[in-house]
Design a protein around this motif. Structure first.
Motif, PDB file in Angstrom:
ATOM      1  N   THR A   6       0.503  -1.238   0.018  1.00 59.20           N
ATOM      2  CA  THR A   6      -0.093  -0.044  -0.241  1.00 59.20           C
ATOM      3  C   THR A   6       0.701   0.892   0.042  1.00 59.20           C
ATOM      4  O   THR A   6       0.176   2.351  -0.520  1.00 59.20           O
ATOM      5  CB  THR A   6      -0.900   0.415   1.420  1.00 59.20           C
ATOM      6  N   ALA A  36       1.094   5.184   1.577  1.00 56.88           N
ATOM      7  CA  ALA A  36      -0.015   4.796   2.265  1.00 56.88           C
ATOM      8  C   ALA A  36      -1.454   5.539   2.443  1.00 56.88           C
ATOM      9  O   ALA A  36      -2.633   4.755   3.014  1.00 56.88           O
ATOM     10  CB  ALA A  36       0.192   3.389   3.412  1.00 56.88           C
ATOM     11  N   LEU A  38      -1.866   6.179   5.701  1.00 57.20           N
ATOM     12  CA  LEU A  38      -2.064   6.185   6.980  1.00 57.20           C
ATOM     13  C   LEU A  38      -1.242   7.009   7.931  1.00 57.20           C
ATOM     14  O   LEU A  38      -0.290   7.793   7.661  1.00 57.20           O
ATOM     15  CB  LEU A  38      -1.230   4.619   7.096  1.00 57.20           C
ATOM     16  N   ASP A  42      -0.958   3.847  13.006  1.00 59.38           N
ATOM     17  CA  ASP A  42      -0.863   2.782  12.139  1.00 59.38           C
ATOM     18  C   ASP A  42      -0.122   1.597  11.754  1.00 59.38           C
ATOM     19  O   ASP A  42      -0.407   0.211  11.804  1.00 59.38           O
ATOM     20  CB  ASP A  42      -2.210   3.248  10.620  1.00 59.38           C
ATOM     21  N   ILE A  43       0.603   2.153  11.941  1.00 60.54           N
ATOM     22  CA  ILE A  43       1.634   0.685  11.608  1.00 60.54           C
ATOM     23  C   ILE A  43       2.086   0.256  13.087  1.00 60.54           C
ATOM     24  O   ILE A  43       2.047  -0.191  14.011  1.00 60.54           O
ATOM     25  CB  ILE A  43       3.255   1.410  11.538  1.00 60.54           C
ATOM     26  N   VAL A  95       1.138 -10.804   8.174  1.00 63.26           N
ATOM     27  CA  VAL A  95      -0.674  -9.966   7.622  1.00 63.26           C
ATOM     28  C   VAL A  95      -0.941 -11.287   7.422  1.00 63.26           C
ATOM     29  O   VAL A  95      -2.281 -10.969   7.833  1.00 63.26           O
ATOM     30  CB  VAL A  95      -0.372  -8.696   5.859  1.00 63.26           C
ATOM     31  N   ARG A 101      -1.715  -5.296  11.034  1.00 63.12           N
ATOM     32  CA  ARG A 101      -2.746  -5.153   9.932  1.00 63.12           C
ATOM     33  C   ARG A 101      -1.428  -4.193   8.654  1.00 63.12           C
ATOM     34  O   ARG A 101      -2.504  -4.188   8.107  1.00 63.12           O
ATOM     35  CB  ARG A 101      -3.679  -4.184  10.845  1.00 63.12           C
ATOM     36  N   HIS A 102      -0.940  -3.926   9.738  1.00 62.05           N
ATOM     37  CA  HIS A 102       0.104  -2.466   8.383  1.00 62.05           C
ATOM     38  C   HIS A 102       1.684  -3.167   9.317  1.00 62.05           C
ATOM     39  O   HIS A 102       1.927  -2.746  10.184  1.00 62.05           O
ATOM     40  CB  HIS A 102      -0.081  -1.591   8.341  1.00 62.05           C
ATOM     41  N   VAL A 216       5.246  -0.137   2.612  1.00 64.69           N
ATOM     42  CA  VAL A 216       4.200  -0.556   3.977  1.00 64.69           C
ATOM     43  C   VAL A 216       3.355  -1.726   2.912  1.00 64.69           C
ATOM     44  O   VAL A 216       3.333  -2.060   2.195  1.00 64.69           O
ATOM     45  CB  VAL A 216       3.064   0.747   4.570  1.00 64.69           C
ATOM     46  N   SER A 218      -0.178  -4.003   3.685  1.00 64.35           N
ATOM     47  CA  SER A 218      -1.472  -3.976   4.364  1.00 64.35           C
ATOM     48  C   SER A 218      -2.297  -5.294   4.750  1.00 64.35           C
ATOM     49  O   SER A 218      -2.504  -6.094   3.268  1.00 64.35           O
ATOM     50  CB  SER A 218      -1.894  -2.509   4.349  1.00 64.35           C
ATOM     51  N   ASP A 219      -2.747  -6.100   5.425  1.00 63.95           N
ATOM     52  CA  ASP A 219      -4.144  -6.947   5.184  1.00 63.95           C
ATOM     53  C   ASP A 219      -5.193  -5.878   4.275  1.00 63.95           C
ATOM     54  O   ASP A 219      -6.140  -4.544   4.574  1.00 63.95           O
ATOM     55  CB  ASP A 219      -4.449  -6.908   6.574  1.00 63.95           C
ATOM     56  N   MET A 223      -7.412  -1.647   4.381  1.00 66.80           N
ATOM     57  CA  MET A 223      -7.501   0.143   3.930  1.00 66.80           C
ATOM     58  C   MET A 223      -8.878  -0.323   3.120  1.00 66.80           C
ATOM     59  O   MET A 223      -9.848  -1.253   3.116  1.00 66.80           O
ATOM     60  CB  MET A 223      -6.893  -0.009   2.595  1.00 66.80           C
TER      61      MET A 223
END
Length: 382
Positions: A6, A36, A38, A42-43, A95, A101-102, A216, A218-219, A223
């Motif tokens: 992402t 991303a 974000l 969020d990480i 992930v 998640r990220h 990054v 991500s799931d 997103m």
């Protein structure tokens, strides 16, 4: 559910006075997070590589402390030029397992300005088995020179075939405003450049650079979709046959054959389906033997293919379209990450001036040690 790339970012490269390992890590990381869409909070997973200029046993923890992130998962990986692809593979696993998640994967080093020539040469010299190789003066270039000698003897390749690889990379770099070396070169320039380790000459060798890059992963369920093309990690694989070159089962076939085969199988595609490739190119011979071991060309054909323009835009397999390690930049583990970032840009359609038309399927490969550790990934625009 496939993990998705992402965010992608790489810093300026080349000679960056005043740069540092942590500074390059930070810029790359913040750039990828912003790309991303974000925020740092969020990480929840961080993977770092390693540094020659700021070595630390727990570099990932140092980085998280430096940038102010407190992730659920945090560790570092060291596998030479295969590091970035292995980081990508591990992030995807985190992930897809639901653990994160990220995941931020980040690399960077100021090897050009932070080490100097003596430091770089010393690092290249400290390879090889302490008992059976190092006492005889082996170095990284000499080891790859050994591979080149065997390949040329077995398949009739010439220095000009190797040189064509370097020339093609410089052609790609000439289209990339960020590349460290953009001035044109010819086959004659390569074969007349200074001898480094026979048959490899100066222009057969990768650059030494400052620079950093990050992604990054991500799931996709975390997103909001957005308008940007989605880049999925369709398949990954590793292959490991040896550590020391004297123990390699072959000097013309390597673990990239296994790693690529596993990545292709997991992605449900074939080598012939790939539209753009970003493959580790520490030396011209590195790319040549990997192109053949992976299955893009038959044995003895990759050099001829480079001379025909098969690796150029519009060719059979546009390869290392940013200029690769030979002409874009090589900054330690970030060198391999540059390849992944370029693949993302190609799949997004953002590779201005060097775009492969309607690229939807990309292959990325990293090689660590003396063709020792291999990791491959198939990425797709969906």
């Amino acid at each position: 559910m496939k993990a998705r790339i992402t965010g992608a970012y790489d810093t300026a490269v080349g000679e960056l006075p005043g740069s540092s390992c942590m500074g390059l890590h930070s810029e790359a990381a913040l750039g990828a997070i912003a790309d991303a869409g974000l925020k740092r909070g969020d990480i929840d997973g961080v993977i770092c590589a390693y540094s020659f200029t700021e070595p630390h046993l727990m570099l990932a923890s140092v980085f998280c402390e430096h940038i102010g992130i407190q992730p659920n998962v945090n560790f570092a990986i060291q596998a030479g030029g295969a590091t970035a692809c292995i980081m990508l593979m591990q992030a995807a696993a985190l992930v897809e397992s639901g653990m994160c998640r990220h995941v931020l994967i980040v690399t960077g080093d100021n090897r050009l300005t932070g080490m100097g020539r003596d430091g770089a040469v010393s690092a290249l010299a400290e390879v090889g088995h302490q008992q059976f190789e190092r006492p005889y003066g082996i170095s990284v270039p000499a080891s790859y020179g050994l591979v080149a000698q065997r390949y040329m003897n077995e398949f009739g390749a010439t220095p000009e075939h190797l040189a064509a690889i370097a020339v093609q990379h410089r052609t790609h770099a000439s289209r990339n405003d960020k590349a460290q070396r953009r001035e044109p070169i010819t086959i004659a320039d390569v074969v007349s450049s200074r001898l480094i380790a026979s048959p490899l000459r100066l222009l057969d060798c990768c650059l030494i650079s400052d620079g950093g890059a990050a992604l990054v992963i991500s799931d996709p369920r975390a997103m909001d979709g957005g308008m940007r093309p989605r880049i999925d990690i369709l398949g990954t694989g590793q292959g490991h046959t040896h550590e020391h070159i004297t123990q390699a089962p072959s000097l013309t076939d390597f673990g990239c054959k296994q790693s690529a085969s596993r990545a292709f199988e997991r992605a449900g595609v074939r080598a012939q389906d790939i539209q753009v490739a970003q493959i580790y190119d520490s030396f011209t011979i590195t790319l040549l033997v990997e192109l053949e071991s992976i299955g893009f060309f038959e044995k003895g054909e990759a050099g001829l293919a480079a001379m025909r323009g098969d690796l150029d835009l519009g060719g059979r397999l546009p390869c290392n379209t940013h200029g690769g390690l030979l002409s874009y930049a090589h900054s330690g583990a970030a060198g391999g990450m540059f390849h992944i970032v370029e693949a993302v840009r190609q799949l997004r359609g953002d590779a201005n001036g060097r775009q492969v038309s309607d690229a939807r399927l990309a292959f990325v490969h990293g090689d660590g040690g003396i063709l020792s550790a291999h990791c491959s990934a198939v990425l797709g625009r969906v």
